[in-house]
Each structure stands twice: as structure tokens, then as C-alpha cells.
Design a protein around this motif. Structure first.
Motif, short mmCIF file in Angstrom:
data_model
loop_
_atom_site.label_atom_id
_atom_site.label_comp_id
_atom_site.label_asym_id
_atom_site.label_seq_id
_atom_site.Cartn_x
_atom_site.Cartn_y
_atom_site.Cartn_z
N LEU A 1 0.81 -1.22 0.00
CA LEU A 1 0.00 0.00 0.00
C LEU A 1 0.84 1.27 0.00
O LEU A 1 0.36 2.33 -0.41
N SER A 2 2.09 1.17 0.48
CA SER A 2 2.93 2.36 0.51
C SER A 2 3.25 2.86 -0.90
O SER A 2 3.54 4.04 -1.10
N ALA A 3 3.17 1.97 -1.87
CA ALA A 3 3.39 2.38 -3.26
C ALA A 3 2.32 3.38 -3.72
O ALA A 3 2.54 4.16 -4.66
N TYR A 4 1.16 3.37 -3.02
CA TYR A 4 0.06 4.29 -3.34
C TYR A 4 -0.03 5.41 -2.31
O TYR A 4 -1.00 6.19 -2.31
N GLY A 5 0.96 5.46 -1.40
CA GLY A 5 0.99 6.52 -0.41
C GLY A 5 0.05 6.32 0.75
O GLY A 5 -0.22 7.24 1.52
N ILE A 6 -0.47 5.11 0.91
CA ILE A 6 -1.42 4.85 2.01
C ILE A 6 -0.97 3.62 2.82
O ILE A 6 -1.79 2.81 3.25
N GLY A 7 0.33 3.49 3.02
CA GLY A 7 0.84 2.33 3.75
C GLY A 7 0.27 2.20 5.14
O GLY A 7 0.10 1.09 5.65
#
Length: 577
Positions: free
Chosen positions: A120-126
Motif C-alpha cells: 500500500l505504501s506504493a500508493y501513499g497509504i501504507g
């Protein structure tokens, strides 16, 4: 009247179990096994899950957050008891614990599907990953808080008089069987996945590499996903069930409680029984249970340094050998009473824990046992600088020199004594007469090396117990350890086998689900759940690896005294009246 009751009870005791009664027990027990399976999965895989969902933090911090999420499931159990207990006393036993198993099963399945922090960190919501994980753990705890009371009440209200202890003892096997099932599936999955699929090597920012097994990368999800099959079976079985006769009778007569929470805990005549159930039954039962299963596992791994695989194999065998004790002591309680068995188990456990754990040490790690008796280790410090290192969720920081020294020695399973020095004097650790200053940057490496030189076993200790496979227990050393662990499990079966019948019989039908659930889950979720953290803090404080056993001993003895003096015997009560 007494004669008629005795005759009726004798007939009920003598007759075989009907098909409907078998179905009731199977439905209640099987569903509860699956719920415990779901709950234990997280505890067994906490380190792997920490790496998946808290990877933004250093290893020590991520483990802290993983343990915090695990603790959350225990802490909310009493709230689940209140929510679902109230529902069970108002709308019925069947519908309530059908809801609890759906919540537990779906929460567990969702953990298996939940994207990791890295994904999810790849979408900025890790951050969504750990927050969602914590929420799912809390749902699991709430569901478990409502499940046990519903299952116990449902079976007891279907059981014939004179056999309630035996019938409800099937429910008592579920926690142990759930733990065993989770261990079997984890070990089987781990063995297959790591053999069939290659490990993953990743490059770290500092130029080093990290190797992760296939199980650590993705295989850990399989035991969580398998739970959906168990959920489907449980729901199908429970949909076939009928409401309990006691609740149906109460509803037909219009005598069910409109406000079970205020009636159960807002009126002293009822609330006092909940308090006595907690202090005179479930608190002692909980610490004996947690000592025999969870603390024994913790003691093997964290103190005696037995590897995780071997410790799980040894505990699994003790569970297999000892689980029949639940049914034996449940049936025995129908004949001689609940109190003699539960309180007797508390007393025997309290009297024998010290010798049993010392024999366990001598056989599981002989070199460690020998070193503890021959190597003198002294912490020279100002006692006012030492903290009591109670850290149930792993978030506290202990940075004083005294705390650093004691924590290091406790983690190394070193027996030591404390020698007071004047305020302002630097803390040192003396090993076989040689002093090491905590302020020395090399302290963390120098002390383990000195301990090894003095006689404490090193990391590659060849004498420590080790199992090569699940059936590798047939040697003198392993059989002795399994025998000791089985005795500890038998203590668990003594206190836990009759507890459901005792709690059900203590409260009236109209508030039974609510009243019994809260003391049970406070006892087991809090008194029992805090045992490992409290015991480790006591070990670190005193320098005695066995000192932590005083926690279950004192609580068990408290329960023995309060139960003996104030809790009535209930085996002959008519719970349908």
C-alpha cells in the motif's frame, strides 16, 4: 421431592447421549474450536505479521507494534462479553453465537487478504495496512468475548441433569484443540511452502542482503485463508440448531430480562456472584491455564532458548496426551462437585510449579541449569535506579543502567543477585569476579562472551533439546520434557474442565449469558493474558528465572481460599427452573 430429583438425575446420568445432544455439542464445540484457531493464528505468527504490516519501522519497533495488536484482542474480550452477553440474554443463545462466529471467521479471512504495508505504501497509504490489522484484531477479540459464554450456556441448557459437567467439558477442550490445530496447520504449511518454493533475497539500503523464506513472504497467509472453509462448516452446522429449551421456556413465559446488564451488574445481589465467580473461580483457573500452555511455551523459547519448532512440537504432544483430561474431570465434577476439582487443581498447581519448572530446565537445557547453580553473577547498582519492567504491550522504554543490565541478564536466562551501591556509582555486572560497566559501549557484547567463558552455554549449545521432526520425541530427554508439559496440561484440564458448568449454574437463566461471560473473560483475558509480561518483569527484577511463577501461584492460592470460603457447590442445581 428430594427422592424424585435424585431418581430423575440418576436416570439422566445413566442414559446414553441422544442424537440431538450430540449435535448440540458438536455444533457448539466445533465452532468454538475454529474461533480459537483463528485467535491463536495471530499469536503464533506475530513476528512474521510484524514484518509484513509494520515494515516502516526498525525490527524491534515492528515487533512491539505486532505484540500491541495481539494484546488488543485480549483487552477487548470483556467488552465483547458485555455486548454479546446482553444480546444473548435478550434475543437468544443461537442467534448470538452465530453472529460471533461470522465476525471471527470473516475477520481472520480478511487478515489473509490484507495488503501489506509495502504493497500500500506504493500508493501513499501504507498506514492503512496496520490500522486495518488492528481493527480486525479487535473484532476477533470482541467475537471471542461473546462466543464462549454462548457455547457454554447453550450446551449446559441442553444437557440432562447430572451430566452438565461432562457435556460442557467438550466446550473446554476447544481452546486447547484450537491451539493444537493452529500449530499443526502452521507447521505443515511452513514445511511444504519452504520446501516447494525458493527463498527471496532482498537488497537493503546499507548494502546488506536479507533472505526471507517463502512462508515469511506469502505462505503465512494460507492458514488465515483456510479459516474460510472452517467458517463455512461452522455456520452450516449452527444454522441447523434450535434455541435452548431454557431460553424458549423463559421467552414463552415472558420472564426474560429487558435490561440484562443493569440487572446483572447494577444490583448487588447479582453482581456479588459475578465478583465471586471472578476471584473464587476464573482468576485462578486462568493463571493455571496460561501457565500450563502459554507460559510453558514462553519459558521454553525465551528462557530456556529452545528453538521455536522444537518448543511447538513438545507443546503439541503434551496437548495431544493431556486433552482427554477435560472430559475426565468434567465427568468427575458431576459426581463429586465442581469446587473440589477446580480448587484442587489450583492448590496442586501452586504447590508443584517450582519443582516442575526446575526439572524442566534441567532436562531441556542441562548446561544452562548447571551454570545457574555454579556461576555467580552480581548486578552492582543503586536499587532506586531500577524499574519494575512490566511491559505487557512492548511499548515502554527502560533506559537506566540498572534496567539495561537486568534486561540483558533476564533475556539470557542468567540467575543473578543484586548488590546495593551508593547513589551516583555506575552500575556494573560482575561475572565470576570480573566487573563489566554498563556504560561501556562494548557491554552488550562483552557480557554474553564472559557468561559463555564462565560456563553458560553459547548459541550453539549441543545439549539443548531439539526435535528433528514431529515424531522425534522418543529419547529420554524429550520424553521427560513431554511428561512434565503433560502434567502442566493436566492441571489445566482440572481447573478448566468443570468451569463452564460451574459458571452456568451460578447464575439465573434470565441473565446467565451476560453474568458468566464477563468474569470469565476478565479472568482469562486480563489475569491470564497479563501472565507472561508480569512474570518476565518479576524475573528481571529479582534475577531468578523461576520467580515469575509466584504470579500464578499467588493468584491460584487466592482463588483457592476465596472459592473454598464463599463460592457454593452448584452441581445439583436445576438451571431450567
Amino acid at each position: 421431592m428430594a427422592t424424585a430429583t435424585a431418581v430423575g438425575q440418576a436416570v439422566d446420568t445413566a442414559r446414553p447421549m441422544t442424537r440431538e445432544e450430540k449435535r448440540v455439542i458438536l455444533a457448539s464445540s466445533l465452532g468454538t474450536v475454529f474461533e480459537w484457531y483463528d485467535f491463536y493464528l495471530y499469536g503464533s505468527l506475530a513476528a512474521v505479521i510484524g514484518a509484513q504490516f509494520f515494515s516502516a519501522y526498525p525490527e524491534a519497533t515492528r515487533n512491539i507494534f505486532a505484540l500491541l495488536a495481539f494484546a488488543a484482542g485480549f483487552l477487548v474480550r470483556p467488552f465483547g462479553a458485555l455486548v454479546f452477553g446482553r444480546l444473548g440474554d435478550m434475543v437468544g443463545r443461537k442467534h448470538t453465537f452465530l453472529i460471533t462466529i461470522l465476525i471471527m471467521g470473516l475477520s481472520t479471512f480478511c487478515v489473509g487478504l490484507l495488503p501489506s504495508y509495502g504493497m500500500l505504501s506504493a500508493y501513499g497509504i501504507g498506514w492503512v495496512a496496520p490500522v486495518t490489522l488492528l481493527a480486525l484484531r479487535m473484532f476477533q477479540g470482541l467475537a471471542l468475548g461473546g462466543e464462549y459464554g454462548g457455547a457454554a450456556v447453550y450446551v449446559a441448557e441442553h444437557a440432562p441433569r447430572g451430566r452438565r459437567g461432562f457435556y460442557t467439558s467438550f466446550i473446554q477442550t476447544t481452546a486447547t484443540l484450537g491451539l493444537l490445530l493452529s500449530l499443526i496447520i502452521i507447521l505443515s504449511t511452513q514445511g511444504y511452502v519452504n520446501t516447494a518454493y525458493p527463498a527471496t533475497v532482498t537488497q537493503n539500503p546499507d548494502g546488506t542482503t536479507t533472505t526471507l523464506t517463502a512462508f515469511q513472504v506469502w505462505g503465512w497467509r494460507i492458514p488465515f485463508l483456510v479459516s474460510v472453509v472452517l467458517l463455512a462448516i461452522s455456520v452450516w452446522i449452527r444454522l441447523q440448531m434450535q434455541e435452548s429449551p431454557a431460553f424458549k421456556k423463559m421467552k414463552e413465559e415472558g420472564t426474560h430480562s429487558k435490561a440484562p446488564l443493569s440487572e446483572a451488574f447494577g444490583q448487588w445481589r447479582n453482581a456479588k456472584w459475578a465478583l465471586l465467580a471472578l476471584l473464587g473461580l476464573t482468576a485462578g483457573q486462568a493463571v493455571v491455564w496460561y501457565t500450563g500452555q502459554f507460559y510453558a511455551l514462553f519459558f521454553l523459547q525465551s528462557i530456556l532458548k529452545v528453538d521455536q519448532y522444537t518448543a511447538n512440537v513438545l507443546i503439541a504432544w503434551s496437548l495431544i496426551l493431556g486433552t482427554g483430561g477435560f472430559l475426565f474431570f468434567g465427568a468427575l465434577s458431576d459426581k463429586i462437585g465442581r469446587k473440589p476439582i477446580i480448587l484442587g487443581g489450583c492448590l496442586i498447581a501452586a504447590m508443584t510449579y517450582f519443582p516442575l519448572f526446575k526439572v524442566l530446565t534441567a532436562n531441556a537445557n542441562p548446561k544452562l541449569y548447571a551454570a545457574q547453580g555454579s556461576v555467580e553473577v552480581v548486578v552492582k547498582t543503586n536499587p532506586d535506579e531500577c524499574s519494575f519492567q512490566f511491559n505487557p504491550v512492548g511499548t515502554a522504554k527502560f533506559t537506566k543502567e540498572c534496567d539495561i543490565a537486568k534486561a540483558l541478564l533476564a533475556r539470557s536466562a542468567v540467575n543473578y543477585r543484586t548488590e546495593a551501591v551508593p547513589a551516583g556509582t555506575p552500575t556494573t555486572v560482575s561475572i565470576a569476579g570480573k566487573d563489566f560497566a554498563v556504560s561501556d559501549p562494548a557491554f552488550a557484547k562483552a557480557v554474553p562472551a564472559a557468561l559463555t567463558e564462565a560456563g553458560y552455554p553459547g548459541a550453539n549449545n549441543p545439549d539443548i533439546i531439539k526435535a528433528a521432526n514431529p515424531i522425534d520425541i522418543f529419547s529420554g530427554q524429550k520424553l521427560i520434557v513431554v511428561a512434565i508439559l503433560t502434567v502442566l496440561v493436566l492441571y489445566v484440564t482440572m481447573v478448566y474442565g468443570p468451569i463452564a458448568a460451574a459458571l452456568v449454574e451460578l447464575f439465573p437463566t434470565r441473565i446467565r449469558y451476560t453474568s458468566m461471560s464477563l468474569p470469565y473473560h476478565i479472568g482469562n483475558g486480563w489475569f491470564g493474558g497479563l501472565l507472561p509480561a508480569t512474570s518476565f518483569a518479576m524475573v528481571a527484577q529479582t534475577g531468578d528465572i523461576y520467580y515469575g511463577l509466584w504470579y500464578p501461584i499467588v493468584i491460584a492460592m487466592m482463588t483457592f481460599v476465596i472459592g473454598l470460603l464463599f463460592v457454593p457447590e452448584t452441581k445439583d442445581r436445576d438451571i431450567l427452573a
